[in-house]
Write an enzyme that holds these catalytic residues in place. Structure first.
Site, PDB file in Angstrom:
ATOM      1  N   LYS A 196      38.592  71.003  76.277  1.00  0.00           N
ATOM      2  CA  LYS A 196      39.284  71.538  74.951  1.00  0.00           C
ATOM      3  C   LYS A 196      40.891  71.878  74.986  1.00  0.00           C
ATOM      4  CE  LYS A 196      40.836  75.054  72.362  1.00  0.00           C
ATOM      5  NZ  LYS A 196      41.500  74.321  71.481  1.00  0.00           N
ATOM      6  N   HIS A 197      41.288  70.704  74.236  1.00  0.00           N
ATOM      7  CA  HIS A 197      42.823  70.450  74.165  1.00  0.00           C
ATOM      8  C   HIS A 197      43.271  71.389  72.956  1.00  0.00           C
ATOM      9  CE1 HIS A 197      46.415  68.981  75.645  1.00  0.00           C
ATOM     10  NE2 HIS A 197      45.998  67.786  75.949  1.00  0.00           N
TER      11      HIS A 197
ATOM     12  N   GLU B 286      58.763  85.458  78.096  1.00  0.00           N
ATOM     13  CA  GLU B 286      59.045  83.912  78.372  1.00  0.00           C
ATOM     14  C   GLU B 286      59.585  83.248  77.253  1.00  0.00           C
ATOM     15  OE1 GLU B 286      55.128  81.459  78.336  1.00  0.00           O
ATOM     16  OE2 GLU B 286      56.271  80.196  79.749  1.00  0.00           O
TER      17      GLU B 286
ATOM     18  N   GLU C 217      46.596  78.461  85.338  1.00  0.00           N
ATOM     19  CA  GLU C 217      47.960  78.229  85.199  1.00  0.00           C
ATOM     20  C   GLU C 217      48.748  78.815  83.917  1.00  0.00           C
ATOM     21  OE1 GLU C 217      49.443  76.876  87.658  1.00  0.00           O
ATOM     22  OE2 GLU C 217      47.887  75.786  88.897  1.00  0.00           O
ATOM     23  N   LEU C 218      49.578  79.561  83.995  1.00  0.00           N
ATOM     24  CA  LEU C 218      49.958  80.542  82.933  1.00  0.00           C
ATOM     25  C   LEU C 218      51.482  80.310  82.719  1.00  0.00           C
ATOM     26  CD1 LEU C 218      47.427  83.525  83.220  1.00  0.00           C
ATOM     27  CD2 LEU C 218      47.109  81.435  82.150  1.00  0.00           C
TER      28      LEU C 218
ATOM     29  N   TRP D 240      49.565  71.996  74.979  1.00  0.00           N
ATOM     30  CA  TRP D 240      49.969  70.743  74.201  1.00  0.00           C
ATOM     31  C   TRP D 240      51.491  70.388  74.978  1.00  0.00           C
ATOM     32  CZ3 TRP D 240      55.089  72.473  73.461  1.00  0.00           C
ATOM     33  CH2 TRP D 240      55.173  73.876  73.167  1.00  0.00           C
ATOM     34  N   ASN D 241      52.205  71.087  75.753  1.00  0.00           N
ATOM     35  CA  ASN D 241      53.599  70.858  76.141  1.00  0.00           C
ATOM     36  C   ASN D 241      53.619  69.446  76.763  1.00  0.00           C
ATOM     37  OD1 ASN D 241      52.426  72.314  78.329  1.00  0.00           O
ATOM     38  ND2 ASN D 241      54.422  73.236  78.647  1.00  0.00           N
TER      39      ASN D 241
ATOM     40  N   SER E 181      45.067  72.621  69.651  1.00  0.00           N
ATOM     41  CA  SER E 181      44.441  72.186  68.475  1.00  0.00           C
ATOM     42  C   SER E 181      45.608  71.198  67.804  1.00  0.00           C
ATOM     43  CB  SER E 181      44.360  73.423  67.412  1.00  0.00           C
ATOM     44  OG  SER E 181      43.462  74.187  67.921  1.00  0.00           O
TER      45      SER E 181
ATOM     46  N   CYS F  22      56.579  75.447  81.279  1.00  0.00           N
ATOM     47  CA  CYS F  22      56.278  76.816  82.083  1.00  0.00           C
ATOM     48  C   CYS F  22      57.308  76.978  83.114  1.00  0.00           C
ATOM     49  CB  CYS F  22      54.808  76.615  82.632  1.00  0.00           C
ATOM     50  SG  CYS F  22      54.483  75.294  83.654  1.00  0.00           S
TER      51      CYS F  22
ATOM     52  N   SER G  56      48.963  80.309  77.867  1.00  0.00           N
ATOM     53  CA  SER G  56      49.786  81.381  77.932  1.00  0.00           C
ATOM     54  C   SER G  56      48.985  82.714  78.878  1.00  0.00           C
ATOM     55  CB  SER G  56      49.864  82.078  76.189  1.00  0.00           C
ATOM     56  OG  SER G  56      48.647  82.362  75.838  1.00  0.00           O
TER      57      SER G  56
HETATM   58  P1  NAP Z   1      48.180  78.924  74.528  1.00  0.00           P
HETATM   59  O1  NAP Z   1      48.462  79.330  73.130  1.00  0.00           O
HETATM   60  O2  NAP Z   1      47.712  79.929  75.328  1.00  0.00           O
HETATM   61  O3  NAP Z   1      47.020  77.872  74.340  1.00  0.00           O
HETATM   62  C1  NAP Z   1      46.747  76.940  75.356  1.00  0.00           C
HETATM   63  C2  NAP Z   1      45.065  76.560  75.295  1.00  0.00           C
HETATM   64  O4  NAP Z   1      44.338  77.662  75.344  1.00  0.00           O
HETATM   65  C3  NAP Z   1      44.951  75.873  74.099  1.00  0.00           C
HETATM   66  O5  NAP Z   1      44.243  75.056  74.044  1.00  0.00           O
HETATM   67  C4  NAP Z   1      44.465  76.889  72.962  1.00  0.00           C
HETATM   68  O6  NAP Z   1      43.782  76.429  71.951  1.00  0.00           O
HETATM   69  C5  NAP Z   1      43.575  77.635  73.764  1.00  0.00           C
HETATM   70  N1  NAP Z   1      43.279  79.024  73.570  1.00  0.00           N
HETATM   71  C6  NAP Z   1      44.509  80.106  73.069  1.00  0.00           C
HETATM   72  N2  NAP Z   1      43.924  81.146  72.867  1.00  0.00           N
HETATM   73  C7  NAP Z   1      42.738  81.321  73.446  1.00  0.00           C
HETATM   74  C8  NAP Z   1      41.540  82.248  73.656  1.00  0.00           C
HETATM   75  N3  NAP Z   1      41.845  83.469  73.148  1.00  0.00           N
HETATM   76  N4  NAP Z   1      40.211  81.625  74.096  1.00  0.00           N
HETATM   77  C9  NAP Z   1      40.235  80.262  74.428  1.00  0.00           C
HETATM   78  N5  NAP Z   1      41.085  79.561  74.311  1.00  0.00           N
HETATM   79  C10 NAP Z   1      42.486  79.697  73.850  1.00  0.00           C
HETATM   80  O7  NAP Z   1      49.490  78.367  75.074  1.00  0.00           O
HETATM   81  P2  NAP Z   1      50.321  77.014  74.420  1.00  0.00           P
HETATM   82  O8  NAP Z   1      51.108  77.952  73.331  1.00  0.00           O
HETATM   83  O9  NAP Z   1      49.404  76.025  74.224  1.00  0.00           O
HETATM   84  O10 NAP Z   1      51.234  76.732  75.829  1.00  0.00           O
HETATM   85  C11 NAP Z   1      52.296  77.436  76.271  1.00  0.00           C
HETATM   86  C12 NAP Z   1      51.870  78.424  77.104  1.00  0.00           C
HETATM   87  O11 NAP Z   1      51.373  77.580  78.326  1.00  0.00           O
HETATM   88  C13 NAP Z   1      53.049  78.980  77.846  1.00  0.00           C
HETATM   89  O12 NAP Z   1      53.000  80.017  78.152  1.00  0.00           O
HETATM   90  C14 NAP Z   1      53.411  78.083  79.331  1.00  0.00           C
HETATM   91  O13 NAP Z   1      54.267  78.537  80.097  1.00  0.00           O
HETATM   92  C15 NAP Z   1      51.967  78.067  79.583  1.00  0.00           C
HETATM   93  N6  NAP Z   1      51.987  76.666  80.507  1.00  0.00           N
HETATM   94  C16 NAP Z   1      51.719  77.083  81.783  1.00  0.00           C
HETATM   95  C17 NAP Z   1      51.650  75.885  82.705  1.00  0.00           C
HETATM   96  C18 NAP Z   1      51.445  76.129  84.200  1.00  0.00           C
HETATM   97  O14 NAP Z   1      51.113  75.159  84.887  1.00  0.00           O
HETATM   98  N7  NAP Z   1      51.409  77.192  84.490  1.00  0.00           N
HETATM   99  C19 NAP Z   1      51.936  74.720  82.308  1.00  0.00           C
HETATM  100  C20 NAP Z   1      52.052  74.232  80.885  1.00  0.00           C
HETATM  101  C21 NAP Z   1      52.157  75.564  79.948  1.00  0.00           C
HETATM  102  P3  NAP Z   1      44.551  76.354  70.574  1.00  0.00           P
HETATM  103  O15 NAP Z   1      45.613  75.648  70.328  1.00  0.00           O
HETATM  104  O16 NAP Z   1      43.216  75.890  69.760  1.00  0.00           O
HETATM  105  O17 NAP Z   1      44.848  77.784  70.005  1.00  0.00           O
END
Ligand code: NAP
Length: 467
Positions: free
Chosen positions: A154-155, A359, A228-229, A130-131, A157, A262, A207
């Site tokens: 799948k964006h 992080e 991309e985590l 979402w960020n 939620s 990130c 994440s």
């Molecule tokens: P997140 O909780 O990992 O969620 C990201 C996406 O993955 C959401 O669509 C989420 O769906 C889904 N998801 C979460 N757990 C899952 C699972 N077990 N199985 C399948 N799908 C799953 O991360 P966030 O809080 O939205 O975003 C922040 C994180 O993203 C931070 O760690 C940030 O550093 C990282 N990030 C990295 C980059 C990069 O380019 N490296 C860029 C931006 C952000 P739901 O929303 O439905 O849970």
């Protein structure tokens, strides 16, 4: 299960959607797979024409889309507008450069002719955060679609309205129906989508925990992944740096998008000789940031995107302070509605504290003092992550050497780490693998196909070989 869009500035529910049923997901995958046959046969010039229309649509509707971002995840409006502009730039960039990136590459061998061709894979699933709710999607979609793939999204939620708006952009820009489909799905539905034989590859931005889950499922199904985590980027200030510039850029690099990036500067690693002055300058920059309603144009820092994310930031600060960190500024939530947390600087931090080990996804800067450049590099590398790093020094010759010793996918010298359509972007270690953007990014979701046309010529005819 319902998917809710909540305004983080007011904590009000602004829209509710029903999660897709298994039948709806199946239909969408069928459409994307059907569209693939049509889309891949279109010339690159034909695809470029659609991509240029998407860029135009983004620019024409910039205010509406930026407002949606601000409403759903609280990004200050001027930054949301910049995000839409960047998506349009990325579409134009790949519309322009894809033909060159996808052209056959001749390679001289003993064949009459041999070359590498780049063919699309099919339907690619994108699981997105979402960020940067538009940018993360366009960063993946523009190159993947230009390469001839189709996509299902799948964006996260908490940004369903942004997810649907992105589908609208592709629908209204001349892409064949089904080329890009948004699935209003939960994370629990993702494993089934990855396993579906129509899905050929998966990309996740999110994440490291989600990355490990998705990679595990994709591995079991032998599907290509790009991950991309998260990151815990170091911002290294050496004694000869321009401190005014470093402090100004450092405050932005930490607080842009309310610290939820990130590649935000998270660990400030500063040489002892200039640490007092740097901390003073950084504090001065941070106290002048305007925190408030993200719909106001002069707001620098808005609310965090969700209440649980603010709770997480609060815990990291509290535990670090309990372990001896000093709050130079901020250090608490704001006493108003919405998920606000004050821009914060922690000094006197040590390596074991959560603000350095984990992080930090919010406006919290941790300043670590080190005796010299060698220790600075060692401290920067002392992280499970390896996404970006920023190095500040007047000695550019030394900077080139030090940059190569920093174990991250991206290093910026005397500048803020940022993604750019022309430059590959991605991490190592728990920050993931694979690259987005630039030429490397468009090749991730292609079949890099070797074509050898005989008969063989000359002396070095290969012996018959079965592999
Ligand atoms: P997140 O909780 O990992 O969620 C990201 C996406 O993955 C959401 O669509 C989420 O769906 C889904 N998801 C979460 N757990 C899952 C699972 N077990 N199985 C399948 N799908 C799953 O991360 P966030 O809080 O939205 O975003 C922040 C994180 O993203 C931070 O760690 C940030 O550093 C990282 N990030 C990295 C980059 C990069 O380019 N490296 C860029 C931006 C952000 P739901 O929303 O439905 O849970």
């Amino acid at each position: 299960m319902a998917i809710q869009s909540v305004n983080p500035t007011t904590e009000e529910v602004i829209a509710t959607y029903e999660e897709f049923t298994a039948r709806q997901i199946d239909d969408a995958l069928g459409e994307a797979a059907g569209a693939f046959e049509k889309w891949r046969r279109l010339s690159v010039a034909g695809r470029s024409a659609c991509m240029r229309q998407a860029a135009g649509y983004l620019r024409a509707q910039k205010e509406r889309f930026a407002r949606l971002i601000t409403l759903e995840m609280g990004k200050p409006i001027s930054q949301a507008e910049a995000e839409i502009e960047k998506c349009a730039w990325n579409c134009d960039y790949y519309a322009e450069s894809a033909a060159g990136y996808l052209a056959e590459r001749p390679i001289q061998t003993n064949a009459r002719e041999s070359y590498v061709a780049f063919e699309p894979l099919g339907v690619v699933l994108a699981v997105m955060p979402w960020n940067f709710p538009f940018w993360q999607v366009f960063r993946f979609a523009a190159p993947a679609l230009m390469a001839g793939n189709t996509a299902v999204l799948k964006h996260a939620s908490n940004v369903p309205q942004c997810a649907l708006a992105i589908e609208e952009i592709f629908q209204e820009s001349g892409f064949p129906a089904g080329t890009f489909r948004t699935l209003l799905a939960s994370s629990g539905q993702v494993a089934g989508i990855i396993a579906d034989e129509r899905v050929r590859a998966v990309t996740l931005t999110g994440s490291d925990l989600a990355g490990a889950n998705i990679a595990e499922t994709a591995g079991r199904n032998l599907k290509k992944t790009v991950l991309e985590l998260g990151g815990s980027d170091a911002f290294i200030v050496l004694a000869d740096a321009d401190l005014a510039d470093a402090a100004h850029v450092g405050a932005l690099a930490r607080n842009q998008n309310t610290g939820q990036s990130c590649i935000a500067a998270k660990r400030f690693i500063v040489e002892d000789a200039v640490a007092d002055e740097f901390e003073r300058r950084l504090t001065d920059e941070v106290v002048h940031l305007k925190v408030g309603d993200p719909m106001e144009r002069d707001t620098h820092v808005g609310p965090l995107a969700r209440g649980d994310l603010r709770d997480g930031v609060e815990r990291q600060v509290r535990m670090s302070v309990n372990q001896g960190a000093r709050v130079a500024v901020g250090g608490q939530r704001l006493s108003r509605g919405g998920y606000f947390y004050a821009p914060t600087i922690l000094t006197e931090v040590s390596e074991s504290m959560p603000v350095l080990r984990e992080e930090t996804f919010g406006p919290i800067a941790a300043v670590l003092r080190v005796p010299d450049a060698e220790t600075a590099i060692a401290s920067a590398n002392d992280s499970v992550y390896g996404l970006g790093a920023s190095l500040w020094t007047a000695n550019l010759e030394q900077a080139r050497h030090l940059a190569r010793r920093i174990e991250t996918g991206v290093v910026f010298v005397n500048g803020m780490v940022a993604s750019d359509p022309r430059l590959p972007f991605g991490g190592i270690r728990r920050s993931g693998y694979g690259r987005e953007l630039g030429e490397f990014g468009i090749h991730e979701f292609t079949n890099i196909q070797t074509v050898w046309i005989g008969p063989a010529r000359g002396e070095d005819r290969p012996k018959p070989h079965s592999e």
